[in-house]
Design a protein around this motif. Structure first.
Motif, PDB file in Angstrom:
ATOM      1  N   HIS A  32       1.067  -1.175   0.299  1.00 10.68           N
ATOM      2  CA  HIS A  32      -0.021   0.044   0.287  1.00 10.68           C
ATOM      3  C   HIS A  32       0.581   0.870   0.263  1.00 10.68           C
ATOM      4  O   HIS A  32       0.713   2.233  -0.918  1.00 10.68           O
ATOM      5  N   ALA A  33       1.895   1.378   0.524  1.00 11.47           N
ATOM      6  CA  ALA A  33       2.715   2.709   0.800  1.00 11.47           C
ATOM      7  C   ALA A  33       3.648   2.916  -0.882  1.00 11.47           C
ATOM      8  O   ALA A  33       3.594   3.826  -0.753  1.00 11.47           O
ATOM      9  N   ARG A  34       3.968   1.574  -0.950  1.00  8.56           N
ATOM     10  CA  ARG A  34       4.652   1.923  -2.173  1.00  8.56           C
ATOM     11  C   ARG A  34       4.128   2.534  -3.545  1.00  8.56           C
ATOM     12  O   ARG A  34       4.302   2.714  -4.638  1.00  8.56           O
ATOM     13  N   HIS A  35       2.023   1.468  -3.485  1.00 10.78           N
ATOM     14  CA  HIS A  35       1.664   2.575  -4.234  1.00 10.78           C
ATOM     15  C   HIS A  35       1.112   3.648  -4.243  1.00 10.78           C
ATOM     16  O   HIS A  35       1.084   4.569  -5.326  1.00 10.78           O
ATOM     17  N   ARG A  36       1.124   4.091  -3.083  1.00  6.00           N
ATOM     18  CA  ARG A  36       0.549   5.334  -2.898  1.00  6.00           C
ATOM     19  C   ARG A  36       1.588   6.388  -3.246  1.00  6.00           C
ATOM     20  O   ARG A  36       1.317   7.460  -4.173  1.00  6.00           O
ATOM     21  N   GLU A  37       2.725   6.205  -3.124  1.00  8.92           N
ATOM     22  CA  GLU A  37       3.929   6.664  -3.279  1.00  8.92           C
ATOM     23  C   GLU A  37       3.919   6.303  -4.891  1.00  8.92           C
ATOM     24  O   GLU A  37       3.820   8.188  -5.938  1.00  8.92           O
ATOM     25  N   ALA A  38       4.487   6.012  -5.074  1.00  7.39           N
ATOM     26  CA  ALA A  38       3.451   5.621  -6.660  1.00  7.39           C
ATOM     27  C   ALA A  38       2.402   6.617  -6.937  1.00  7.39           C
ATOM     28  O   ALA A  38       2.694   7.388  -8.457  1.00  7.39           O
ATOM     29  N   VAL A  39       1.485   6.898  -6.996  1.00 10.87           N
ATOM     30  CA  VAL A  39       0.061   7.710  -7.616  1.00 10.87           C
ATOM     31  C   VAL A  39       0.770   8.578  -7.124  1.00 10.87           C
ATOM     32  O   VAL A  39       0.451   9.866  -8.358  1.00 10.87           O
ATOM     33  N   LEU A  40       1.318   9.475  -5.675  1.00  8.76           N
ATOM     34  CA  LEU A  40       2.303  10.669  -6.054  1.00  8.76           C
ATOM     35  C   LEU A  40       2.986  11.158  -6.263  1.00  8.76           C
ATOM     36  O   LEU A  40       2.607  12.500  -6.524  1.00  8.76           O
ATOM     37  N   ALA A  41       3.445  10.020  -6.957  1.00  7.93           N
ATOM     38  CA  ALA A  41       5.004  10.154  -8.061  1.00  7.93           C
ATOM     39  C   ALA A  41       4.430  11.011  -9.358  1.00  7.93           C
ATOM     40  O   ALA A  41       4.693  11.841 -10.039  1.00  7.93           O
TER      41      ALA A  41
END
Length: 65
Positions: free
Chosen positions: A38-47
């Motif tokens: 979830h944290a990885r996905h959220r970082e990718a979405v924010l980037a």
């Protein structure tokens, strides 16, 4: 106050106790993996959102065709 039961190395849980310990460990490991994903996905979405915002700003300012 919560008391945690500990087992000495010479005593191995059996039956239902062993099953509950196994299931608990599995749930913790799955939960940790899901939290990391979830944290990885959220970082990718924010980037991705940041890149889109930067490109749109550059386009609207005339810096980019």
């Amino acid at each position: 106050m919560t008391t945690f039961a500990t087992y000495s190395p010479s005593i191995r849980p059996t039956g239902l106790d062993a099953l509950l310990i196994l299931v608990g460990r599995r749930l913790v490991s799955v939960g940790e993996r899901l939290a990391l994903d979830h944290a990885r996905h959220r970082e990718a979405v924010l980037a991705h959102d940041e890149r889109r915002r930067d490109l749109a700003a550059a386009h609207h300012s005339g810096l980019r065709p």
